[in-house]
Design a protein around this motif. Structure first.
Motif, PDB file in Angstrom:
ATOM      1  N   GLY A  39       0.076  55.557 -10.190  1.00  0.00           N
ATOM      2  CA  GLY A  39       0.130  55.603 -11.654  1.00  0.00           C
ATOM      3  C   GLY A  39       1.064  56.665 -12.191  1.00  0.00           C
ATOM      4  O   GLY A  39       1.084  56.933 -13.387  1.00  0.00           O
ATOM      5  N   GLU A  40       1.824  57.298 -11.335  1.00  0.00           N
ATOM      6  CA  GLU A  40       2.769  58.320 -11.784  1.00  0.00           C
ATOM      7  C   GLU A  40       4.177  57.763 -11.657  1.00  0.00           C
ATOM      8  O   GLU A  40       4.728  57.673 -10.569  1.00  0.00           O
ATOM      9  N   ASP A  41       4.728  57.355 -12.771  1.00  0.00           N
ATOM     10  CA  ASP A  41       6.039  56.708 -12.779  1.00  0.00           C
ATOM     11  C   ASP A  41       7.127  57.765 -12.958  1.00  0.00           C
ATOM     12  O   ASP A  41       7.405  58.209 -14.070  1.00  0.00           O
ATOM     13  N   ARG A  42       7.726  58.192 -11.858  1.00  0.00           N
ATOM     14  CA  ARG A  42       8.782  59.204 -11.888  1.00  0.00           C
ATOM     15  C   ARG A  42      10.043  58.644 -11.258  1.00  0.00           C
ATOM     16  O   ARG A  42       9.986  57.866 -10.323  1.00  0.00           O
ATOM     17  N   GLY A  43      11.172  59.105 -11.741  1.00  0.00           N
ATOM     18  CA  GLY A  43      12.450  58.658 -11.211  1.00  0.00           C
ATOM     19  C   GLY A  43      12.838  59.398  -9.947  1.00  0.00           C
ATOM     20  O   GLY A  43      12.215  60.403  -9.574  1.00  0.00           O
ATOM     21  N   GLU A  44      13.863  58.899  -9.293  1.00  0.00           N
ATOM     22  CA  GLU A  44      14.313  59.505  -8.046  1.00  0.00           C
ATOM     23  C   GLU A  44      14.809  60.934  -8.231  1.00  0.00           C
ATOM     24  O   GLU A  44      14.614  61.767  -7.351  1.00  0.00           O
ATOM     25  N   LYS A  45      15.433  61.225  -9.361  1.00  0.00           N
ATOM     26  CA  LYS A  45      15.942  62.585  -9.598  1.00  0.00           C
ATOM     27  C   LYS A  45      14.796  63.592  -9.653  1.00  0.00           C
ATOM     28  O   LYS A  45      14.902  64.702  -9.116  1.00  0.00           O
TER      29      LYS A  45
END
Length: 65
Positions: free
Chosen positions: A30-36
């Motif tokens: 549920g933690e939507d984080r980008g690759e950066k």
């Protein structure tokens, strides 16, 4: 922090992981984080000596020390 601990435990359980694996794992939690964002967290873990990196650029793999 929680994200850092999630990444570290995921790497320990998988033995070796790529950024895309970690992003997918966190998304499943549920933690939507980008690759950066994940890259910054991984650099911090590397600097602290908690994980090691093999390979370069998109072929980088991270494992526990």
């Amino acid at each position: 922090n929680t994200r850092r601990n999630s990444i570290l435990s995921f790497i320990k359980n998988k033995k070796e992981a790529m950024i895309k694996d970690i992003v997918a794992h966190l998304h499943g939690l549920g933690e939507d984080r980008g690759e950066k964002t994940i890259q910054r967290e991984l650099l911090s873990l590397l600097k602290d000596g908690l994980i090691k990196k093999t390979g370069e650029k998109r072929w980088s793999r991270y494992s526990s020390v």
